[in-house]
Design a protein around this motif. Structure first.
Motif, PDB file in Angstrom:
ATOM      1  N   PHE A 151       1.162  -1.222   0.040  1.00  0.00           N
ATOM      2  CA  PHE A 151       0.050   0.017   0.154  1.00  0.00           C
ATOM      3  C   PHE A 151       0.348   0.816   0.133  1.00  0.00           C
ATOM      4  CE2 PHE A 151      -2.644   2.882   1.689  1.00  0.00           C
ATOM      5  CZ  PHE A 151      -3.990   3.399   1.402  1.00  0.00           C
ATOM      6  N   LYS A 152       1.967   0.664   0.637  1.00  0.00           N
ATOM      7  CA  LYS A 152       2.635   2.467   0.960  1.00  0.00           C
ATOM      8  C   LYS A 152       3.446   2.805  -0.690  1.00  0.00           C
ATOM      9  CE  LYS A 152       4.017   1.457   6.065  1.00  0.00           C
ATOM     10  NZ  LYS A 152       5.144   1.236   6.955  1.00  0.00           N
ATOM     11  N   GLU A 196      -5.435   4.411   7.551  1.00  0.00           N
ATOM     12  CA  GLU A 196      -4.515   5.100   8.511  1.00  0.00           C
ATOM     13  C   GLU A 196      -3.655   5.075   7.244  1.00  0.00           C
ATOM     14  OE1 GLU A 196      -4.006   5.632  11.567  1.00  0.00           O
ATOM     15  OE2 GLU A 196      -6.272   5.058  11.458  1.00  0.00           O
ATOM     16  N   GLY A 197      -3.348   4.500   6.468  1.00  0.00           N
ATOM     17  CA  GLY A 197      -1.961   5.163   5.370  1.00  0.00           C
ATOM     18  C   GLY A 197      -2.599   6.140   4.317  1.00  0.00           C
ATOM     19  N   GLN A 198      -3.548   7.033   4.557  1.00  0.00           N
ATOM     20  CA  GLN A 198      -4.815   7.467   3.439  1.00  0.00           C
ATOM     21  C   GLN A 198      -4.572   7.819   2.785  1.00  0.00           C
ATOM     22  OE1 GLN A 198      -5.109  11.429   4.663  1.00  0.00           O
ATOM     23  NE2 GLN A 198      -5.805   9.685   6.554  1.00  0.00           N
ATOM     24  N   CYS A 199      -5.283   6.128   2.196  1.00  0.00           N
ATOM     25  CA  CYS A 199      -6.211   6.221   0.493  1.00  0.00           C
ATOM     26  C   CYS A 199      -6.700   6.924   0.215  1.00  0.00           C
ATOM     27  CB  CYS A 199      -6.601   5.339   0.733  1.00  0.00           C
ATOM     28  SG  CYS A 199      -8.106   4.731   1.571  1.00  0.00           S
ATOM     29  N   PRO A 200      -7.030   7.357  -0.992  1.00  0.00           N
ATOM     30  CA  PRO A 200      -8.161   8.694  -0.708  1.00  0.00           C
ATOM     31  C   PRO A 200      -9.702   8.085  -1.362  1.00  0.00           C
ATOM     32  CG  PRO A 200      -7.124   7.706  -3.275  1.00  0.00           C
ATOM     33  CD  PRO A 200      -6.043   6.809  -1.748  1.00  0.00           C
ATOM     34  N   CYS A 201      -9.500   7.061  -0.936  1.00  0.00           N
ATOM     35  CA  CYS A 201     -11.409   5.659  -1.158  1.00  0.00           C
ATOM     36  C   CYS A 201     -10.603   4.747  -0.892  1.00  0.00           C
ATOM     37  CB  CYS A 201     -11.540   6.438  -2.132  1.00  0.00           C
ATOM     38  SG  CYS A 201     -13.451   5.941  -2.526  1.00  0.00           S
ATOM     39  N   LEU A 202     -12.412   4.360   0.112  1.00  0.00           N
ATOM     40  CA  LEU A 202     -11.721   2.655   0.432  1.00  0.00           C
ATOM     41  C   LEU A 202     -13.426   2.637  -0.213  1.00  0.00           C
ATOM     42  CD1 LEU A 202     -10.486   0.765   2.093  1.00  0.00           C
ATOM     43  CD2 LEU A 202     -11.507   1.533   3.879  1.00  0.00           C
ATOM     44  N   ILE A 203     -13.064   1.172  -1.237  1.00  0.00           N
ATOM     45  CA  ILE A 203     -14.865   0.717  -1.810  1.00  0.00           C
ATOM     46  C   ILE A 203     -14.971  -0.769  -1.117  1.00  0.00           C
ATOM     47  CG2 ILE A 203     -15.049  -0.136  -4.634  1.00  0.00           C
ATOM     48  CD1 ILE A 203     -13.220   1.969  -5.330  1.00  0.00           C
ATOM     49  N   LEU A 204     -15.396  -0.625  -0.342  1.00  0.00           N
ATOM     50  CA  LEU A 204     -16.727  -1.727   0.487  1.00  0.00           C
ATOM     51  C   LEU A 204     -16.657  -2.247  -0.550  1.00  0.00           C
ATOM     52  CD1 LEU A 204     -16.622  -0.856   4.123  1.00  0.00           C
ATOM     53  CD2 LEU A 204     -14.664  -1.125   2.407  1.00  0.00           C
ATOM     54  N   THR A 205     -16.296  -3.622  -0.956  1.00  0.00           N
ATOM     55  CA  THR A 205     -17.676  -4.817  -1.861  1.00  0.00           C
ATOM     56  C   THR A 205     -18.375  -5.644  -0.673  1.00  0.00           C
ATOM     57  OG1 THR A 205     -16.215  -6.709  -2.004  1.00  0.00           O
ATOM     58  CG2 THR A 205     -15.551  -4.812  -3.224  1.00  0.00           C
ATOM     59  N   GLY A 206     -19.529  -6.634  -1.368  1.00  0.00           N
ATOM     60  CA  GLY A 206     -20.406  -6.997  -0.908  1.00  0.00           C
ATOM     61  C   GLY A 206     -21.544  -6.741  -0.417  1.00  0.00           C
ATOM     62  N   ASN A 207     -21.760  -5.156  -0.295  1.00  0.00           N
ATOM     63  CA  ASN A 207     -23.013  -4.909   0.057  1.00  0.00           C
ATOM     64  C   ASN A 207     -23.438  -4.429   1.252  1.00  0.00           C
ATOM     65  OD1 ASN A 207     -25.460  -3.214  -0.419  1.00  0.00           O
ATOM     66  ND2 ASN A 207     -26.967  -4.228  -0.245  1.00  0.00           N
ATOM     67  N   ILE A 208     -21.725  -4.594   2.264  1.00  0.00           N
ATOM     68  CA  ILE A 208     -21.577  -4.918   3.795  1.00  0.00           C
ATOM     69  C   ILE A 208     -21.064  -3.233   4.313  1.00  0.00           C
ATOM     70  CG2 ILE A 208     -20.670  -5.845   5.793  1.00  0.00           C
ATOM     71  CD1 ILE A 208     -20.014  -8.394   3.929  1.00  0.00           C
ATOM     72  N   LEU A 217      -8.537  -4.776   7.221  1.00  0.00           N
ATOM     73  CA  LEU A 217      -7.446  -4.055   6.082  1.00  0.00           C
ATOM     74  C   LEU A 217      -7.681  -3.137   5.650  1.00  0.00           C
ATOM     75  CD1 LEU A 217      -7.306  -7.162   3.362  1.00  0.00           C
ATOM     76  CD2 LEU A 217      -5.282  -6.460   4.820  1.00  0.00           C
ATOM     77  N   GLN A 218      -9.362  -3.012   6.192  1.00  0.00           N
ATOM     78  CA  GLN A 218      -9.552  -1.323   5.369  1.00  0.00           C
ATOM     79  C   GLN A 218      -9.132  -0.246   7.151  1.00  0.00           C
ATOM     80  OE1 GLN A 218     -13.353  -1.826   6.574  1.00  0.00           O
ATOM     81  NE2 GLN A 218     -14.162  -3.433   5.601  1.00  0.00           N
ATOM     82  N   LEU A 219      -8.975  -0.823   7.610  1.00  0.00           N
ATOM     83  CA  LEU A 219      -7.893   0.267   8.995  1.00  0.00           C
ATOM     84  C   LEU A 219      -6.730   0.701   8.279  1.00  0.00           C
ATOM     85  CD1 LEU A 219      -8.643  -0.782  12.914  1.00  0.00           C
ATOM     86  CD2 LEU A 219      -9.874   1.337  11.747  1.00  0.00           C
ATOM     87  N   VAL A 220      -6.463  -0.796   8.031  1.00  0.00           N
ATOM     88  CA  VAL A 220      -4.710  -0.694   7.391  1.00  0.00           C
ATOM     89  C   VAL A 220      -5.053   0.936   6.194  1.00  0.00           C
ATOM     90  CG1 VAL A 220      -2.373  -0.940   5.742  1.00  0.00           C
ATOM     91  CG2 VAL A 220      -3.657  -2.373   7.907  1.00  0.00           C
ATOM     92  N   ALA A 221      -5.848   0.781   5.241  1.00  0.00           N
ATOM     93  CA  ALA A 221      -6.076   1.520   4.110  1.00  0.00           C
ATOM     94  C   ALA A 221      -5.882   2.534   4.601  1.00  0.00           C
ATOM     95  CB  ALA A 221      -6.984   1.288   2.966  1.00  0.00           C
ATOM     96  N   ASN A 261      -2.369   7.549  -3.578  1.00  0.00           N
ATOM     97  CA  ASN A 261      -3.280   7.653  -4.906  1.00  0.00           C
ATOM     98  C   ASN A 261      -4.955   6.884  -5.187  1.00  0.00           C
ATOM     99  OD1 ASN A 261      -3.221  10.781  -4.183  1.00  0.00           O
ATOM    100  ND2 ASN A 261      -1.812  10.764  -5.896  1.00  0.00           N
ATOM    101  N   SER A 262      -3.919   5.730  -4.569  1.00  0.00           N
ATOM    102  CA  SER A 262      -4.377   4.440  -5.082  1.00  0.00           C
ATOM    103  C   SER A 262      -5.680   4.317  -4.417  1.00  0.00           C
ATOM    104  CB  SER A 262      -4.000   3.586  -5.185  1.00  0.00           C
ATOM    105  OG  SER A 262      -2.585   3.732  -5.676  1.00  0.00           O
ATOM    106  N   ALA A 263      -7.216   4.518  -4.709  1.00  0.00           N
ATOM    107  CA  ALA A 263      -8.439   3.646  -3.855  1.00  0.00           C
ATOM    108  C   ALA A 263      -8.484   2.331  -4.093  1.00  0.00           C
ATOM    109  CB  ALA A 263      -9.500   3.529  -5.196  1.00  0.00           C
ATOM    110  N   THR A 264      -8.866   1.924  -2.391  1.00  0.00           N
ATOM    111  CA  THR A 264      -8.643   0.380  -2.301  1.00  0.00           C
ATOM    112  C   THR A 264     -10.087  -0.336  -1.989  1.00  0.00           C
ATOM    113  OG1 THR A 264      -6.714   1.137  -0.344  1.00  0.00           O
ATOM    114  CG2 THR A 264      -7.693  -0.741   0.093  1.00  0.00           C
ATOM    115  N   ILE A 265     -10.347  -1.513  -3.081  1.00  0.00           N
ATOM    116  CA  ILE A 265     -10.990  -1.921  -2.665  1.00  0.00           C
ATOM    117  C   ILE A 265     -11.319  -3.646  -2.211  1.00  0.00           C
ATOM    118  CG2 ILE A 265     -12.720  -3.740  -4.646  1.00  0.00           C
ATOM    119  CD1 ILE A 265     -11.703  -2.141  -6.853  1.00  0.00           C
TER     120      ILE A 265
END
Length: 353
Positions: A250-251, A273-285, A267-271, A255-259
């Motif tokens: 990730f480092k 804390e790493g200041q990803c520009p956008c977090l995309i959560l799949t599976g409608n959860i 993994l969501q917390l890692v992204a 400027n990469s969104a995390t899917i």
């Protein structure tokens, strides 16, 4: 009066970019520039007048206000049942008349292609080669890197067009391929009568997208971090690995969104804390309260989508590859990149000025 057709080896290659950059340069040279896009594939209605979305935009950038019905005389219907393809066997005369009208008082006409140069428009008798021949145009072909550059297609275009092929503009070429393109491909094409007029290097910003638009394109919804929904996404990562491996990976990709799966809170917390520009959560959860709180604190929009991670990743790749230049900052940057690499004197000579 001169004419230049701008085609490409495939869709989303950068035809609009080339038309805008070349048109702006010609205007700076003191030439009166006209523009048309004979075949439109993106219908848009402005003030009850139907035209092509891309054509409207190019006209706006070039400061032109011609009748959309002349600029794009043929529009491919979104629903084939509304129009018989058999009625469109030959639209060439309508295009020719529109071209002659628009070219009055102009020093040069730019003619924008649609889709792939050789085949798009054949149902209406207005493919790229047919237009070049009938209207007496020169052709500039844009070839965008998509894992390779398409020299076989370019050789085929040369056979079809002969000296009417003014040259090729390579677009979106990654840094690790530039040397091969410059030292091997350019000389090879030159030997076969195909001038390489420029190589535009890859720039992630030009394919970037705002998080709010990304949510709409993915059919998802932003559930937290709304105040930063304008953040820019240039690329994406897929979070399907162990946390330690993901952190190091990730480092290296800013400027990469995390899917990531909606159930992978680690993994969501890692992204986040790493200041990803956008977090995309799949599976409608929907994310838990910890993720929501951290996203608000970090200013990271969180998008929830229905599909699985693999499907969303494929959609993301298509979205980023097909991004249209619509923002002024992108247009200026892209036009400058073309200006930095394009051999305009050679193009001007090809056009006969």
């Amino acid at each position: 009066m001169k004419g230049l057709y701008i085609g490409s080896t495939g869709p989303w290659a950068g035809k609009n970019l080339a038309a805008m950059a070349v048109g702006l340069w010609l205007q700076r040279e003191g030439l009166r520039v006209g523009y048309m896009k004979p075949l439109g594939a993106r219908p848009k209605t402005v003030d009850e007048i139907v035209g092509d979305e891309d054509a409207f935009f190019v006209q706006e950038v070039l400061g032109l206000e011609d009748d959309p019905a002349l600029v794009t005389p043929v529009i491919t219907p979104a629903n084939l049942r509304t129009c018989s393809l058999a009625d469109r066997k030959n639209e060439m005369e309508r295009v020719r008349e529109a071209y002659e009208t628009l070219s009055r008082g102009r020093d040069i006409m730019l003619v924008g292609g649609c889709g792939e140069f050789l085949h798009s428009g054949r149902h209406a008798g207005i493919s790229g080669p047919a237009l070049v021949r009938r209207l007496g145009l020169k052709a500039l072909v844009v070839d965008r890197y998509d894992g390779a550059l398409h020299y076989d297609a370019l050789l085929g275009y040369r056979e079809v067009l002969g000296d009417a092929l003014a040259g090729v503009l390579f677009n979106d070429v990654p840094e690790d391929y530039l040397r091969d393109a410059e030292e091997m491909l350019v000389p090879y094409l030159s030997e076969h009568g195909i001038p390489a007029l420029g190589i535009v290097p890859r720039d992630r910003l030009l394919n970037a997208i705002k998080a709010v638009e990304l949510a709409w394109r993915l059919g998802g919804r932003i559930v937290s971090g709304n105040r930063e929904s304008g953040r820019i996404v240039e690329d994406f990562l897929i979070g399907t690995m162990q946390v330690d491996n993901f952190m190091s990976h990730f480092k290296q990709h800013a400027n990469s969104a995390t899917i990531v799966g909606g159930d992978r809170t680690d993994l969501q917390l890692v992204a986040l804390e790493g200041q990803c520009p956008c977090l995309i959560l799949t599976g409608n959860i929907t994310p838990d309260e910890i993720i929501r709180t951290r996203s608000e604190a970090r200013g990271v929009p969180v998008i929830v989508v229905r599909e699985d991670t693999y499907t969303v990743a494929r959609k993301m790749e298509e979205i980023l590859n097909s991004q249209k230049l619509r923002e002024l900052v992108k247009i200026r940057r892209a036009a400058q990149m073309v200006d930095n690499t394009m051999d305009y004197p050679a193009l001007k000579a090809q056009l006969g000025f």
